[in-house]
Design a protein around this motif. Structure first.
Motif, PDB file in Angstrom:
ATOM      1  N   LEU A  21       0.864  -1.171   0.000  1.00  0.00           N
ATOM      2  CA  LEU A  21       0.000   0.000   0.000  1.00  0.00           C
ATOM      3  C   LEU A  21       0.903   1.224   0.000  1.00  0.00           C
ATOM      4  O   LEU A  21       1.833   1.304   0.815  1.00  0.00           O
ATOM      5  CB  LEU A  21      -0.885   0.023   1.249  1.00  0.00           C
ATOM      6  CG  LEU A  21      -1.855  -1.139   1.352  1.00  0.00           C
ATOM      7  CD1 LEU A  21      -2.112  -1.498   2.797  1.00  0.00           C
ATOM      8  CD2 LEU A  21      -3.142  -0.792   0.658  1.00  0.00           C
ATOM      9  N   LEU A  50      -9.749  -0.714   0.556  1.00  0.00           N
ATOM     10  CA  LEU A  50      -9.754  -0.602   2.012  1.00  0.00           C
ATOM     11  C   LEU A  50     -11.184  -0.296   2.451  1.00  0.00           C
ATOM     12  O   LEU A  50     -11.891   0.458   1.771  1.00  0.00           O
ATOM     13  CB  LEU A  50      -8.842   0.537   2.481  1.00  0.00           C
ATOM     14  CG  LEU A  50      -7.347   0.296   2.416  1.00  0.00           C
ATOM     15  CD1 LEU A  50      -6.588   1.614   2.553  1.00  0.00           C
ATOM     16  CD2 LEU A  50      -6.932  -0.671   3.510  1.00  0.00           C
ATOM     17  N   LEU A  54      -6.600   3.503   7.201  1.00  0.00           N
ATOM     18  CA  LEU A  54      -5.708   2.540   7.859  1.00  0.00           C
ATOM     19  C   LEU A  54      -5.655   2.697   9.375  1.00  0.00           C
ATOM     20  O   LEU A  54      -5.495   1.716  10.089  1.00  0.00           O
ATOM     21  CB  LEU A  54      -4.286   2.654   7.297  1.00  0.00           C
ATOM     22  CG  LEU A  54      -4.017   1.920   6.005  1.00  0.00           C
ATOM     23  CD1 LEU A  54      -2.579   2.118   5.572  1.00  0.00           C
ATOM     24  CD2 LEU A  54      -4.335   0.449   6.114  1.00  0.00           C
ATOM     25  N   SER A  59     -10.476  -1.120  10.108  1.00  0.00           N
ATOM     26  CA  SER A  59      -9.957  -1.113   8.742  1.00  0.00           C
ATOM     27  C   SER A  59      -9.555  -2.511   8.292  1.00  0.00           C
ATOM     28  O   SER A  59      -8.887  -3.252   9.006  1.00  0.00           O
ATOM     29  CB  SER A  59      -8.747  -0.180   8.645  1.00  0.00           C
ATOM     30  OG  SER A  59      -8.306  -0.100   7.316  1.00  0.00           O
ATOM     31  N   ARG A  60      -9.987  -2.837   7.076  1.00  0.00           N
ATOM     32  CA  ARG A  60      -9.633  -4.111   6.449  1.00  0.00           C
ATOM     33  C   ARG A  60      -9.217  -3.831   5.012  1.00  0.00           C
ATOM     34  O   ARG A  60      -9.769  -2.955   4.357  1.00  0.00           O
ATOM     35  CB  ARG A  60     -10.817  -5.063   6.446  1.00  0.00           C
ATOM     36  CG  ARG A  60     -11.172  -5.627   7.794  1.00  0.00           C
ATOM     37  CD  ARG A  60     -12.490  -6.399   7.719  1.00  0.00           C
ATOM     38  NE  ARG A  60     -12.721  -7.246   8.847  1.00  0.00           N
ATOM     39  CZ  ARG A  60     -13.003  -6.853  10.078  1.00  0.00           C
ATOM     40  NH1 ARG A  60     -13.058  -5.568  10.340  1.00  0.00           N
ATOM     41  NH2 ARG A  60     -13.222  -7.717  11.039  1.00  0.00           N
ATOM     42  N   LEU A  61      -8.269  -4.616   4.545  1.00  0.00           N
ATOM     43  CA  LEU A  61      -7.886  -4.588   3.145  1.00  0.00           C
ATOM     44  C   LEU A  61      -8.504  -5.819   2.502  1.00  0.00           C
ATOM     45  O   LEU A  61      -8.324  -6.936   2.988  1.00  0.00           O
ATOM     46  CB  LEU A  61      -6.359  -4.623   3.002  1.00  0.00           C
ATOM     47  CG  LEU A  61      -5.806  -4.725   1.582  1.00  0.00           C
ATOM     48  CD1 LEU A  61      -6.241  -3.543   0.721  1.00  0.00           C
ATOM     49  CD2 LEU A  61      -4.290  -4.834   1.618  1.00  0.00           C
ATOM     50  N   VAL A  74      -6.312  -4.823   9.363  1.00  0.00           N
ATOM     51  CA  VAL A  74      -5.087  -4.048   9.537  1.00  0.00           C
ATOM     52  C   VAL A  74      -4.558  -4.233  10.951  1.00  0.00           C
ATOM     53  O   VAL A  74      -5.307  -4.158  11.925  1.00  0.00           O
ATOM     54  CB  VAL A  74      -5.338  -2.560   9.217  1.00  0.00           C
ATOM     55  CG1 VAL A  74      -4.109  -1.725   9.511  1.00  0.00           C
ATOM     56  CG2 VAL A  74      -5.765  -2.406   7.756  1.00  0.00           C
TER      57      VAL A  74
END
Length: 167
Positions: A21, A50, A54, A59-61, A74
């Motif tokens: 990222l 996302l 972050l 937060s998740r990717l 994250v």
């Protein structure tokens, strides 16, 4: 590296088991843990987003391939893999809107994805007057729009006109 998308000011790239990222404003780089091998992310096969900035606790990717969605919360050291039931179609676009995840697949079908309490994916029925050619989901304020490109051919000079239509 393969470009998978951009979200919350970060460009999302992958190469084999690696993900990166890059903050477009500061150049800051974030390296999530290694992805599972043979993840099939890559040129024209993967897409990423996302779900929150972050520094947010939720937060998740999310990275999508033809067969799976990979989820990294994250700050953790591992990925979760969720199988996708899309008849081997690519995910064409993914959008996070008002806490929900919407995806369009290669056949222009719309789906919702829920991560909690357990992963689930459901197709959303859409009433269309025509078959969409190049549709995009667009977040516009508090609305989620599906926009389509309509091509028309001029009869006299053979020109092609492009019209953007909100569905």
């Amino acid at each position: 590296m393969h470009y998978l998308g951009c979200s919350y000011g970060y460009l999302i790239f992958s190469y084999e088991e690696h993900c990166l990222l890059v903050n477009v404003y500061t150049g800051t780089k974030v390296k999530p843990p290694k992805l599972p091998p043979n993840n099939r992310l890559g040129y024209l096969c993967g897409i990423g987003i996302l779900t929150a900035p972050l520094n947010s606790p939720n937060s998740r990717l999310l990275l999508c391939s033809k067969a799976s969605m990979f989820e990294w919360q994250v700050g953790t050291n591992s990925w979760s893999e969720h199988p996708l039931a899309l008849d081997r179609e690519n995910i064409y676009q993914i959008v996070f809107f008002k806490g929900d995840i919407f995806v369009i697949d290669g056949l222009m079908r719309l789906h919702t994805i829920h991560l909690t309490p357990q992963f689930s994916m459901q197709e959303v029925a859409i009433k269309l007057e025509f078959a969409p050619l190049h549709s995009w989901l667009v977040v516009c304020g508090d609305m989620l729009l599906m926009v389509d490109q309509v091509l028309s051919y001029g009869e006299l000079n053979g020109s092609v006109d492009t019209t953007i239509k909100v569905i």
